[in-house]
Design an enzyme around this catalytic site. Structure first.
Site, PDB file in Angstrom:
ATOM      1  N   ARG A 189      37.756  40.967  39.031  1.00  0.00           N
ATOM      2  CA  ARG A 189      38.236  42.310  39.393  1.00  0.00           C
ATOM      3  C   ARG A 189      37.247  43.391  38.989  1.00  0.00           C
ATOM      4  O   ARG A 189      37.648  44.471  38.563  1.00  0.00           O
ATOM      5  CB  ARG A 189      39.604  42.589  38.772  1.00  0.00           C
ATOM      6  CG  ARG A 189      40.704  41.639  39.214  1.00  0.00           C
ATOM      7  CD  ARG A 189      41.089  41.920  40.665  1.00  0.00           C
ATOM      8  NE  ARG A 189      42.242  41.125  41.026  1.00  0.00           N
ATOM      9  CZ  ARG A 189      43.470  41.627  41.184  1.00  0.00           C
ATOM     10  NH1 ARG A 189      43.688  42.899  41.015  1.00  0.00           N
ATOM     11  NH2 ARG A 189      44.449  40.843  41.520  1.00  0.00           N
ATOM     12  N   ARG A 226      39.856  54.814  47.318  1.00  0.00           N
ATOM     13  CA  ARG A 226      41.214  54.261  47.440  1.00  0.00           C
ATOM     14  C   ARG A 226      42.225  55.301  47.893  1.00  0.00           C
ATOM     15  O   ARG A 226      43.147  54.992  48.647  1.00  0.00           O
ATOM     16  CB  ARG A 226      41.611  53.652  46.080  1.00  0.00           C
ATOM     17  CG  ARG A 226      43.040  53.144  45.973  1.00  0.00           C
ATOM     18  CD  ARG A 226      43.216  51.874  46.771  1.00  0.00           C
ATOM     19  NE  ARG A 226      44.565  51.337  46.655  1.00  0.00           N
ATOM     20  CZ  ARG A 226      45.574  51.662  47.462  1.00  0.00           C
ATOM     21  NH1 ARG A 226      45.396  52.535  48.438  1.00  0.00           N
ATOM     22  NH2 ARG A 226      46.763  51.111  47.296  1.00  0.00           N
ATOM     23  N   TYR A 262      53.372  33.218  46.389  1.00  0.00           N
ATOM     24  CA  TYR A 262      53.541  34.595  46.878  1.00  0.00           C
ATOM     25  C   TYR A 262      54.301  34.624  48.206  1.00  0.00           C
ATOM     26  O   TYR A 262      55.124  35.506  48.450  1.00  0.00           O
ATOM     27  CB  TYR A 262      52.180  35.262  47.082  1.00  0.00           C
ATOM     28  CG  TYR A 262      51.593  35.881  45.836  1.00  0.00           C
ATOM     29  CD1 TYR A 262      52.204  36.970  45.221  1.00  0.00           C
ATOM     30  CD2 TYR A 262      50.409  35.403  45.282  1.00  0.00           C
ATOM     31  CE1 TYR A 262      51.656  37.552  44.083  1.00  0.00           C
ATOM     32  CE2 TYR A 262      49.862  35.978  44.147  1.00  0.00           C
ATOM     33  CZ  TYR A 262      50.490  37.056  43.546  1.00  0.00           C
ATOM     34  OH  TYR A 262      49.952  37.630  42.429  1.00  0.00           O
TER      35      TYR A 262
HETATM   36  O1  CP3 Z   1      36.156  42.799  42.217  1.00  0.00           O
HETATM   37  C1  CP3 Z   1      37.059  42.100  42.686  1.00  0.00           C
HETATM   38  O2  CP3 Z   1      37.472  41.076  42.121  1.00  0.00           O
HETATM   39  C2  CP3 Z   1      37.633  42.573  43.999  1.00  0.00           C
HETATM   40  C3  CP3 Z   1      38.208  41.561  44.893  1.00  0.00           C
HETATM   41  C4  CP3 Z   1      39.587  41.017  44.513  1.00  0.00           C
HETATM   42  C5  CP3 Z   1      40.825  41.744  44.589  1.00  0.00           C
HETATM   43  N1  CP3 Z   1      41.828  40.871  44.337  1.00  0.00           N
HETATM   44  C6  CP3 Z   1      40.984  43.167  44.920  1.00  0.00           C
HETATM   45  C7  CP3 Z   1      42.249  43.854  44.616  1.00  0.00           C
HETATM   46  C8  CP3 Z   1      39.888  39.718  44.131  1.00  0.00           C
HETATM   47  C9  CP3 Z   1      38.930  38.582  43.841  1.00  0.00           C
HETATM   48  C10 CP3 Z   1      41.305  39.633  44.041  1.00  0.00           C
HETATM   49  C11 CP3 Z   1      42.010  38.384  43.709  1.00  0.00           C
HETATM   50  C12 CP3 Z   1      43.457  38.385  43.558  1.00  0.00           C
HETATM   51  N2  CP3 Z   1      44.398  39.114  44.235  1.00  0.00           N
HETATM   52  C13 CP3 Z   1      44.143  37.494  42.684  1.00  0.00           C
HETATM   53  C14 CP3 Z   1      43.496  36.426  41.827  1.00  0.00           C
HETATM   54  C15 CP3 Z   1      42.945  36.950  40.554  1.00  0.00           C
HETATM   55  C16 CP3 Z   1      43.961  37.164  39.463  1.00  0.00           C
HETATM   56  O3  CP3 Z   1      44.090  38.324  39.053  1.00  0.00           O
HETATM   57  O4  CP3 Z   1      44.565  36.198  39.006  1.00  0.00           O
HETATM   58  C17 CP3 Z   1      45.523  37.767  42.811  1.00  0.00           C
HETATM   59  C18 CP3 Z   1      46.639  37.088  42.050  1.00  0.00           C
HETATM   60  C19 CP3 Z   1      45.665  38.787  43.808  1.00  0.00           C
HETATM   61  C20 CP3 Z   1      46.942  39.358  44.326  1.00  0.00           C
HETATM   62  C21 CP3 Z   1      47.045  40.826  44.130  1.00  0.00           C
HETATM   63  N3  CP3 Z   1      46.220  41.755  44.717  1.00  0.00           N
HETATM   64  C22 CP3 Z   1      47.982  41.527  43.315  1.00  0.00           C
HETATM   65  C23 CP3 Z   1      49.056  40.869  42.486  1.00  0.00           C
HETATM   66  C24 CP3 Z   1      47.699  42.893  43.451  1.00  0.00           C
HETATM   67  C25 CP3 Z   1      48.465  44.067  42.870  1.00  0.00           C
HETATM   68  C26 CP3 Z   1      48.394  44.188  41.444  1.00  0.00           C
HETATM   69  C27 CP3 Z   1      46.983  44.257  40.882  1.00  0.00           C
HETATM   70  O5  CP3 Z   1      46.641  43.393  40.061  1.00  0.00           O
HETATM   71  O6  CP3 Z   1      46.259  45.178  41.239  1.00  0.00           O
HETATM   72  C28 CP3 Z   1      46.567  43.005  44.292  1.00  0.00           C
HETATM   73  C29 CP3 Z   1      45.901  44.266  44.691  1.00  0.00           C
HETATM   74  C30 CP3 Z   1      44.432  44.379  44.513  1.00  0.00           C
HETATM   75  N4  CP3 Z   1      43.533  43.409  44.859  1.00  0.00           N
HETATM   76  C31 CP3 Z   1      43.723  45.524  44.031  1.00  0.00           C
HETATM   77  C32 CP3 Z   1      42.359  45.202  44.098  1.00  0.00           C
HETATM   78  C33 CP3 Z   1      41.199  46.083  43.754  1.00  0.00           C
HETATM   79  C34 CP3 Z   1      44.343  46.852  43.603  1.00  0.00           C
HETATM   80  C35 CP3 Z   1      44.924  47.535  44.769  1.00  0.00           C
HETATM   81  C36 CP3 Z   1      45.047  49.018  44.646  1.00  0.00           C
HETATM   82  O7  CP3 Z   1      44.049  49.730  44.438  1.00  0.00           O
HETATM   83  O8  CP3 Z   1      46.181  49.504  44.847  1.00  0.00           O
END
Ligand code: CP3
Length: 343
Positions: free
Chosen positions: A24, A37, A150
């Site tokens: 992340r 964003r 999910y």
């Molecule tokens: O630098 C990076 O890693 C960016 C790419 C990336 C994102 N999500 C962007 C994102 C990657 C590799 C992921 C993987 C991801 N997404 C996982 C696996 C990693 C882990 O944390 O275990 C999972 C479980 C998700 C599912 C997901 N996506 C959730 C549960 C959420 C919301 C809550 C949260 O943690 O932010 C997201 C949204 C998300 N994915 C954001 C980003 C930058 C935030 C969204 C926003 O700005 O509102």
């Protein structure tokens, strides 16, 4: 990519200073991310803009000079492509308007169409074009199990009650769904590789929901199926695979398999004992507790150097966090960590 410390580490070659990137690394803790964003209500709409994805992936590279970049996207693009109706609303996690509620919902699924994900492959190309030449790009997907959880739950959850009930009541149908997802993940990663990614990470972020034999039956079996498909295909055969299991109910020593190149350790894992068992077999990535980044600079320095010291004789070490960075972290604290690694 010959000059990439990250690729060298994946090939179990020694680096005097370990490569670093972190899960992340592009995200809400960065003010430059927040600025972009705020132009989008639904996060997924932002993921569908390849130019924006490239810009976001490069932000942490430009700021910290990290040794690897990760594709800006999300693991939930596959369930979205299966028409489960994904959206990320303001201040909430992911929500599916059309989740898998019954075995009939699995039967009714249209065949997975990779063309629904062309925006991701364009983002890979765009990001590769903009990255410094020797900075590798990591592609990724969720594990079939994590995507299924999910899709059934309809979003995030504390207890994943619906997923547990589905697993109890319809284990065979769940396995059919996991097979569909494994094949979709394979096609998805294959196309990411065709578009230019240099390594792959598989996120089994809900491994911890599975106790006893269920970890094997519903998660590992399908992650292995996916990795075998990757190794059998000439396009993906040589691409390094990194596996992240979040807090699994089994020792990592009993989870790894030969198709894996690197194991990404959750922050609770004991990197010292695991490194003794994995030496010369698997690269290791990890595993600073992201919460350390909320502490003083001295604490960050100490915790970072502790890991670097344990791993200094380990060919194939990649510094990372033990899970994703959270929005409450000050980017200056990340800089402290990066400086401590490179000292
Ligand atoms: O630098 C990076 O890693 C960016 C790419 C990336 C994102 N999500 C962007 C994102 C990657 C590799 C992921 C993987 C991801 N997404 C996982 C696996 C990693 C882990 O944390 O275990 C999972 C479980 C998700 C599912 C997901 N996506 C959730 C549960 C959420 C919301 C809550 C949260 O943690 O932010 C997201 C949204 C998300 N994915 C954001 C980003 C930058 C935030 C969204 C926003 O700005 O509102």
């Amino acid at each position: 990519m010959k000059n990439s410390k990250f690729i060298k580490a994946l090939n179990l070659q020694a680096n005097s200073i370990p490569p670093v990137w972190f899960m992340r690394q592009a995200g809400r803790y960065l003010p430059e991310y927040q600025k972009i964003r705020k132009n989008y209500t639904n996060f997924l709409d932002m993921c569908k803009q390849p130019r924006t994805c490239a810009e976001l992936a490069l932000q942490p590279i430009d700021r910290f000079g990290l040794d690897a970049s990760i594709l800006f996207s999300d693991i939930l693009t596959i369930p979205d492509a299966l028409n489960l109706g994904l959206a990320f609303h303001e201040g909430e996690g992911p929500k599916f308007s059309n989740p898998i509620s019954s075995p009939q919902d699995i039967q009714k699924l249209l065949p997975f169409d990779i063309n629904n994900l062309n925006y991701v492959f364009k983002a890979v190309e765009e990001t590769k074009n903009q990255l410094p030449q020797d900075t590798p790009l990591i592609g990724f997907c969720g594990s079939p199990w994590t995507l299924a959880a999910y899709s059934i739950e309809g979003g995030g959850s504390k207890d994943f009650h619906k997923t547990h009930a589905f697993m109890r009541e319809h284990p065979k149908e769940l396995q059919n769904f996991l097979e569909i997802l494994s094949k979709a993940c394979f096609e998805y990663l294959r196309q990411q590789v065709m578009s230019g990614v240099n390594a792959i990470q598989i996120f089994d972020s809900w491994a911890d929901l599975l106790s006893g034999d269920n970890l094997e039956t519903f998660s590992l079996k399908y992650t292995r199926m996916l990795c075998k498909l990757l190794k059998e295909d000439p396009v993906t055969a040589d691409i390094p695979i990194i596996l992240f299991e979040k807090s699994p109910n089994k020792k990592l020593e009993d989870i790894v398999f030969k198709e894996i190149t690197c194991v990404s350790l959750y922050w609770q894992e004991d990197i010292e004992s695991i490194s003794k068992n994995f030496k010369d077999q698997y690269a290791i990535q990890g595993n600073l507790d992201p919460k350390v980044l909320l502490k003083s600079d001295e604490s960050i320095w100490e915790a970072t150097q502790r890991i670097c010291n344990i791993m200094k004789e380990y060919p194939g070490f990649i510094f990372n966090l033990g899970h994703g960075i959270t929005p409450d972290i000050d980017p200056n604290k990340v800089q402290v960590m990066v400086d401590a690694i490179r000292q």
